[in-house]
Every structure is written in structure tokens, then in C-alpha cells.
Design a protein around this motif. Structure first.
Motif, short mmCIF file in Angstrom:
data_model
loop_
_atom_site.label_atom_id
_atom_site.label_comp_id
_atom_site.label_asym_id
_atom_site.label_seq_id
_atom_site.Cartn_x
_atom_site.Cartn_y
_atom_site.Cartn_z
N ASN A 126 0.72 0.49 5.83
CA ASN A 126 -0.26 -0.26 6.62
C ASN A 126 0.36 -1.42 7.38
O ASN A 126 -0.22 -2.49 7.48
N LEU A 127 1.54 -1.19 7.94
CA LEU A 127 2.10 -2.21 8.84
C LEU A 127 1.30 -2.19 10.13
O LEU A 127 0.62 -1.22 10.43
N PHE A 128 1.39 -3.30 10.88
CA PHE A 128 0.66 -3.36 12.14
C PHE A 128 1.55 -2.79 13.24
O PHE A 128 2.53 -3.43 13.63
N PRO A 129 1.23 -1.62 13.75
CA PRO A 129 2.18 -0.92 14.65
C PRO A 129 2.36 -1.60 16.01
O PRO A 129 3.33 -1.33 16.69
N HIS A 130 1.42 -2.50 16.39
CA HIS A 130 1.55 -3.12 17.70
C HIS A 130 2.37 -4.39 17.65
O HIS A 130 2.59 -5.02 18.68
N LEU A 131 2.82 -4.78 16.46
CA LEU A 131 3.63 -5.99 16.32
C LEU A 131 5.03 -5.62 15.84
O LEU A 131 5.20 -4.62 15.13
N GLY A 136 7.07 1.68 14.03
CA GLY A 136 7.19 3.10 14.34
C GLY A 136 8.62 3.57 14.51
O GLY A 136 8.89 4.76 14.49
N GLN A 137 9.56 2.61 14.68
CA GLN A 137 10.95 3.01 14.88
C GLN A 137 11.73 3.04 13.58
O GLN A 137 12.92 3.34 13.58
N PHE A 196 0.82 -1.21 0.00
CA PHE A 196 0.00 0.00 0.00
C PHE A 196 0.85 1.26 0.00
O PHE A 196 2.01 1.25 0.41
N ARG A 208 6.54 -8.58 4.11
CA ARG A 208 5.36 -9.18 4.73
C ARG A 208 4.48 -9.86 3.68
O ARG A 208 3.99 -10.97 3.88
N SER A 209 4.32 -9.19 2.53
CA SER A 209 3.53 -9.80 1.46
C SER A 209 4.20 -11.04 0.91
O SER A 209 3.56 -12.05 0.66
N TYR A 253 9.87 -2.20 16.30
CA TYR A 253 8.48 -1.94 15.91
C TYR A 253 8.47 -1.00 14.71
O TYR A 253 9.39 -0.18 14.54
N LEU A 265 2.73 -13.22 10.93
CA LEU A 265 1.32 -13.32 11.35
C LEU A 265 0.46 -14.08 10.34
O LEU A 265 -0.18 -15.08 10.68
N ALA A 266 0.46 -13.62 9.10
CA ALA A 266 -0.43 -14.26 8.12
C ALA A 266 -0.01 -15.70 7.81
O ALA A 266 -0.87 -16.58 7.78
#
Lengths: 484, 262
Positions: B107-112, B155-156, B103, B169-170, B153, B120-121
Motif C-alpha cells: 500500500n505505498l502511494f504510487p504517485h509519490l 512502481g519501479q 500491509f 515509511r512506518s 517511484y 508525507l505523514a
């Protein structure tokens, strides 16, 4: 003419500047005072006003607290002591009432020889909460667990708990320490079983009751194992159905029969004996534990794209939020009796817990819905694009983030709900604030004592609520994940 | 014409087969009464690298978002890897696990952590054991050159690093088709190159790719086909050399003169 301004001088940096330390801060109390209390005319006026209020409070209540009496058998005796010590006309608090009646404030009318049971329940509750609340920090677990174990065991011994139960408590706590030091998730099965154990310890009665309650999910799980190869959906529905049917139609009779065949149990305590903080904490903990999952389900339902589910959720939430809690409690205590078949015994505390839960869950749902709405749409899209189905996306991606955003609101709801447990006074239960203080005042020796019980009860409520508030701040800090 | 692409491109694996990866026939989509996509016909063969360009609001993002059903089409057919996209959830999940998407805003998952984002997937959708999923994740994180950030994370990380994590990730789902929705539009100029390099490497390995992008240098270097869209329609499509040097439609000429003009 060139484009360059006449004064523009070409410049090329040949060495990069190294990072320099910041200039030394001026320190000292005077500087702090000037910056925080007297930075401007408005701030100065406010500071003086604050000092004036503190002085006023001190003048109004200082001597009252300073002259407090802790050793006396009645209010007149208190007044005599104050008059003798501080002179005729001196004011003073009479906290002796707390010293004499503390057990009523804590346990209500619970049989004194069984006081150790609520104490043990509370201690084990803290143990059961350990993996849930402090799963991430060994050092905090060590402190909280040590304090819990020491206080619980000392209190149990002081209250004369039988040796068998002491050994039982020690065994569980030893395992908790072992789990805490190695792998805290090992304690989770105990956390899952605790509600049953806690209810049994508090109300007592036949051991067969909780055993047969436990059989329900076991049968459900067997059903699920048998059916799940065919269809996961069918298996889940059938498992739930088997469990509920067993609970409703089999468990009660079976437990009764088993008790007749092989009596096992501890003395039963009726709900009418519950009171004081024992009652508040029982309702509060049950309400908190049940309203969070119910609130999550309601919040998800309200955002669902299925019309019927959304409508049901909206109607439920708006109806419950639109009605005062006392109305719901009256419904629980009076109306339910009219609608239920005669002779049905439906425990009053259970009814109150259901109403308090439903009430808190409606607020909770809106708080969580706020968190869900705050998530960027991209999170849902990324989860979809990776092939996660609705429930997995909610569980792994959406809820962890939405709940984290909603922590302050969730804990506010918890705190509000815990304080609202005092409203059970209106349906004849002995809440610590109103009913219990009235009960204490009803005796001739404490007739006319108003401030001290309220201050005491208010202080305990403050301690618990402040604890919850600090925990929520700790949790927010712990879940911080860098800036987005 | 675009200096962000400086490397030599290895074309040995960039082969287009006859096998059809995506087949879109007569597809139409509306947002309410607004006709966003009109009579789209597009066949993508395995191994193709297609760049979709066009002015904003022309429907390019919507088009590729229809391919994994982030957007629903109202008329026509979309068949991905032999599976037709209908409202059948099973088919949708099947397609989504075969098609990777990157994207504009990562749209990464910031809590992981980065690693958890990547595993995850595979763990929850593909049911890969955790250990194996982590090995795969580290493999792809090394490929996008950020294995050392695995335990941080999102955010870093910088924007470019985040987008490379999103690509990894994809890839961890081992997709056969990759969709890129303006992957470099939200990045600082210095970070665009690192993301484009990653995408070029992917192309060199023969991945089937559809990219919505304004990076015309990337289109010239990697794409085998450029599609130009305007007002919800495919206006022109051609191989890159012809497309850029000899555009046929007036609308394409105007568009190219505006984005390449300076």
C-alpha cells in the motif's frame, strides 16, 4: 526403474548467455503498407473503402474549396467572381464573409474601440494558466508564453490599445517570464487574482467593484487569524461567513460610495454586447474553472458515510443529469426573474454560467466518483494507518490518484461543456454558431450564405477542443509513474 | 527448520518491560451477523515480539487491524499506550500516529516518490519541517538498505524493496508499536529474506511488534510469544519453543503438522 525418462539428459549451464540485439527489422514503405493496410482480405476491403470515401469527398467538395473567394463585399459579388474565374455554373466557397465579419464572430457586439480589452484578457488568461497547466515543463512554458506574448501585444497594438494598458500588459508578461525562468509558483498569486482582473477587463466599470470584492476574503483571513488559536473549525466557518456577509451586504454599497467620492474605472460594457467566441470562451472558461471543484465536492459528498450529505449529493446529481441543459438555461433566463425580488439585476451571463457549471459539475462528479472507486482500498487504509485525517488523506493521497485516473473523462466533460455553450442561443445570447450566423445573414449582402459560417465556426471549435484533448494526453503521459 | 533465517540474532536489546503497551479486554467483533472475534483478551508489554498464527479466516488480521482501528470493535475495550479506542476521532488519530502498520500488499502511494512516501505523514501529521523529515526518511531508508532508491517511484521497485520502503515509511513516524499484517505473503521466495532481515533488525532494537505471519522460522528466532487463533478465538499462546515442540491443543497440533509437515 528410475523416475527419470529414458530420454532425459542431465544438463548444467556453465556460462550464462549474454543479451543479444534483436533481429534487424525489415523496413520500407511496401512492408508498412502490407502490414497496416493490406494485411488480410478484410483489411484490404476496408482500405479500398476508405480510399473510395476520400475520393468521394474530394469530388463533392474539392472544387468548392479550390474555388473559394476571400475578397468580396457580398454574396452576389462572390458568385460573380466565381463565375468569371471558373466559368458559368462553377461552384465555390465564399469565405469573404469571414473576412468581412470576423469581428462579429470573435467579439459579438462588443464596442470596436474596446476590442483590445477581450484580447488582453485572453492573453493574461493564458499567462495565468501557465503555472496550472505547464508547471512541470520549462520548455513548453517558453514556447506557449512567447507565442502568447507576441500575439497578444501585436493584436493589442493593431486594435489600438492605449499605451498605459500596453505597458501594464508588458509588465505582467515580463514578470511571467521571470517567474517561468526562476520559480513558476511565483506566478500563482497572479493566477488567483486573474478572475477578478479578467471580469473587470471584460465588463469594465468602476475599479472599486473588484477592490471591494477583494476586501471580503482579506477580512475573512483576518477573522481566521484571530480565531484560529481557539478553534480551527470555528475560525474557518466564521471566516467564510464574514466574507460572504461582506460581499452580500457591504461590498456593493461601499463600492458605489467610493466611486462617488473618487471615480476610477474604465468604460462599462453590457452583457448584451457580448457574443461570438468571446461569449463562448467566457462561459466555457468560467464553467470549466468552477465545475471541477464543484464536481470534486459532489463526488466526495456522494461517497461520504453521512446519510444526509450522500442523499443531498445523489438528489442533486441525478436531478441535474436528468434534465436537458436547455431546460436549465430557460430556468436561468425566465423563471429566476419570477422568483427574484423585482428590480434585482442578476446578470444573464452570470446566470448562464451558474447553470452551465452546475450541469457540468453533475457529470464531473460521476466521472470523478469512477476514479475514486478505482483506487484500491489499501490506499485509504495506508493513509488512515499513518494518522492522516479525512481531508488530508483526500487531498494528498486519494484525489491526486483519482483525478489522474479520471483525466480522460474530465476533459471529455470539459469539451462537451464548451460545445454546449452554443446552446445559449436559446436564451437570446449571441452564440457564434446559430445566433451570430443568423445575424450575419440578416444583412442584405450576406443573405443566403449557410455553409461557410458553419464551417468556420466548426473549425474554430474543433481547434480548441482538439487542443484540450491533446493537453489531456500530454498530462496523462506526464503523470505516468511506472507500472504498479 | 526454516532456512530463510541464517543470521545470528543479537538479543541484548530484546527486553520485555512491565509497562503495558496494548491491553485488549473481552473484545468482540462482528461483520454483520458473522462473529469474527470472540472474547479476545490480550496484554502486550513494551518490547514484546508477538507472532500471531492460524488458518485463514481465523481473525488474525482483523485482530491487529482493530488495534489501530482500521476495523471497529463492537464490544470490550482496547487500550493502546494508555489511550482507549472509542469512536472519538482524536483518540483514533493519536493511536494511529503512535502505531505503525505494514500491509500484505505494501500500500505505498504510487504517485509519490519513495522519499515523499516516507516524509508525507511526518510533515502533515507531526508537522515536522520538510528538511528534517527528509533527513529522518533517509536515515530509515538507509536502515532498510535502499537509500539509493529514494527518488524512484514505488512502481519501479521490486516487491521486496517496496515492502522495505513500507517499513521505513512506518518507522518515519517514530512509532512505539509496529503491526505487521502478513508482510511477506505477497513476495517471491527470494525477497522474503530481505524483508524478514529488516524485521529482525527492528526486533533487535527492542521494538514492540505484533506480526501476523506464516513464517514460523521468524517466529522461532524472534518472537517471545506465539499466539494461535482459530475461528475468531485465541486457542493457544506460549513461548515459541514450547509452542512448536509441545503444542497443547489438538487444533494447534493439526495446524503445525500441516504447515511444517513437508
Amino acid at each position: 526403474m528410475s523416475d527419470t525418462h529414458a530420454q532425459t539428459v542431465a544438463f548444467v549451464r556453465d556460462t550464462m548467455l549474454p543479451a543479444a540485439p534483436p533481429p534487424a527489422q525489415q523496413a520500407g514503405a511496401v512492408r508498412w503498407l502490407r502490414e497496416n493496410l493490406f494485411s488480410g482480405p478484410v483489411n484490404t476491403v476496408l482500405t479500398l473503402l476508405g480510399l473510395a470515401i476520400i475520393w468521394f469527398l474530394y469530388v463533392a467538395f474539392g472544387d468548392w474549396f479550390a474555388h473559394s473567394v476571400w475578397n468580396a463585399d457580398s454574396l452576389p459579388e462572390c458568385r460573380d467572381i466565381i463565375a468569371q474565374t471558373w466559368g458559368e455554373g462553377a461552384r465555390g466557397a465564399c469565405f469573404a464573409v469571414i473576412r468581412e465579419r470576423w469581428n462579429q464572430y470573435v467579439f459579438g457586439f462588443y464596442p470596436p474601440e474596446l476590442y483590445w480589452r477581450p484580447v488582453m484578457t485572453f492573453g493574461l488568461l493564458m499567462v495565468a494558466l501557465m503555472p496550472v497547466l505547464f508547471g512541470a515543463s520549462l520548455s513548453i512554458r517558453r514556447i506557449v508564453l512567447s507565442a502568447t506574448v507576441a500575439l497578444t501585444l501585436l493584436a493589442m497594438i493593431a486594435l489600438g490599445a492605449p499605451i498605459v494598458w500596453l505597458v501594464f500588459a508588458v509588465a505582467i508578461m515580463a514578470f511571467a517570464f521571470y517567474a517561468s525562468e526562476t520559480e513558476i509558483t511565483r506566478l500563482l498569486p497572479f493566477s488567483a487574482l486573474f478572475p477578478l482582473l479578467g471580469v473587470w477587463l471584460l465588463w469594465g466599470g468602476s475599479l472599486w467593484g473588484p477592490i471591494f470584492v477583494l476586501v471580503g476574503p482579506v477580512l475573512g483571513w483576518i477573522t481566521w487569524r484571530v480565531l484560529s488559536p481557539r478553534s480551527a473549525m470555528l475560525a474557518t466557518i466564521m471566516a467564510a461567513l464574514v466574507t460572504v456577509v461582506f460581499w452580500l451586504f457591504v461590498a456593493g454599497d461601499a463600492a458605489g460610495d467610493a466611486q462617488n467620492l473618487l471615480p476610477m474605472g474604465i468604460p462599462a460594457v453590457a452583457s448584451s454586447s457580448f457574443g461570438g467566441f468571446l461569449l463562448s470562451i467566457t462561459i466555457g472558461v468560467a464553467g470549466i474553472a468552477l465545475s471541477l471543484p464543484l464536481g470534486i465536492v459532489l463526488a466526495l459528498a456522494r461517497r461520504s458515510d453521512m446519510f444526509l450529505i450522500t442523499t443531498l449529493a445523489v438528489v442533486f446529481i441525478e436531478f441535474i443529469r436528468g434534465v436537458p441543459l436547455i431546460t436549465l438555461l430557460f430556468v436561468a433566463s425566465l423563471l429566476l426573474n419570477y422568483f427574484l425580488p423585482p428590480g434585482t439585476s442578476f446578470d444573464i451571463i452570470l446566470r448562464v454560467i451558474i447553470m452551465v457549471t452546475v450541469f457540468a459539475a453533475a457529470y464531473m462528479a460521476e466521472v470523478i466518483r469512477g476514479g475514486l472507486a478505482a483506487l484500491p482500498k489499501g490506499q485509504y487504509e495506508a493513509a488512515d494507518a499513518l494518522g492522516l485525517d479525512y481531508w488530508k488523506a483526500q487531498r494528498l493521497i486519494v484525489l491526486p490518484q483519482a483525478l489522474k485516473i479520471s483525466i480522460p473523462g474530465i476533459v471529455s466533460t470539459f469539451i462537451g461543456m464548451f460545445k454546449d455553450t452554443t446552446l445559449v442561443t436559446f436564451v437570446g445570447l449571441y452564440d457564434p454558431l446559430k445566433s451570430m450566423s443568423d445575424a450575419v445573414r440578416a444583412s442584405t449582402s450576406w443573405k443566403g450564405i449557410y455553409w461557410e459560417p458553419y464551417i468556420f465556426v466548426g473549425f474554430i471549435f474543433f481547434l480548441i477542443c482538439f487542443g484540450m484533448s491533446r493537453y489531456s494526453m500530454y498530462l496523462e503521459r506526464r503523470l505516468q509513474r511506472g507500472h504498479r | 527448520m526454516n532456512e530463510t533465517i541464517t543470521r545470528q540474532i543479537d538479543r541484548s536489546h530484546m527486553t520485555v518491560s512491565d509497562e503495558v503497551a496494548i491491553e485488549i479486554r473481552n473484545m468482540n467483533k462482528w461483520y454483520g451477523t458473522f462473529h469474527v472475534l470472540r472474547d479476545i483478551d490480550l496484554t502486550v508489554h513494551r518490547g514484546e515480539r508477538i507472532v500471531i498464527a492460524g488458518p485463514s479466516g481465523s481473525g488474525k488480521s482483523t485482530l491487529i487491524r482493530c488495534i489501530n482501528r482500521l476495523e471497529e470493535h463492537q464490544a470490550g475495550h482496547i487500550v493502546v499506550d494508555g489511550v482507549e479506542l472509542t469512536s472519538d476521532i482524536k483518540n483514533i488519530d493519536k493511536v494511529r500516529s503512535e502505531v505503525g502498520m505494514v500491509f500484505q500488499h505494501f500500500n505505498l502511494f504510487p504517485h509519490l516518490t519513495v522519499l515523499e512516501n516516507c516524509t508525507l505523514a511526518p510533515i502533515w501529521v507531526r508537522k515536522v519541517p520538510k528538511k528534517q523529515a527528509e533527513e529522518t526518511a533517509m536515515h530509515f531508508l538507509s536502515k532498510v538498505k535502499i537509500p539509493d532508491q529514494a527518488h524512484k517511484y514505488p512502481g519501479q521497485l521490486s516487491g521486496g524493496q517496496q515492502q522495505r520502503v513500507a517499513i521505513a515509511r512506518s518507522l518515519c513516524m517514530q512509532p512505539r508499536i509496529m503491526l505487521f499484517d502478513e508482510p511477506t505473503s505477497a513476495l517471491d521466495p527470494e525477497m522474503i529474506k530481505e524483508v524478514l532481515d529488516t524485521m529482525i533488525e527492528l526486533a533487535e532494537e527492542g521494538m514492540t511488534m505484533l506480526c501476523v505471519t506464516h513464517e514460523m522460522g521468524f517466529a522461532q528466532a524472534v518472537a517471545n510469544r506465539v499466539i494461535f487463533m482459530d475461528q475468531g478465538q485465541i486457542v493457544e499462546q506460549n513461548e515459541p519453543v514450547e509452542f512448536f515442540n509441545n503444542p497443547k491443543s489438538e487444533r494447534t497440533k493439526l495446524f503445525l503438522s500441516q504447515i511444517l509437515g513437508h
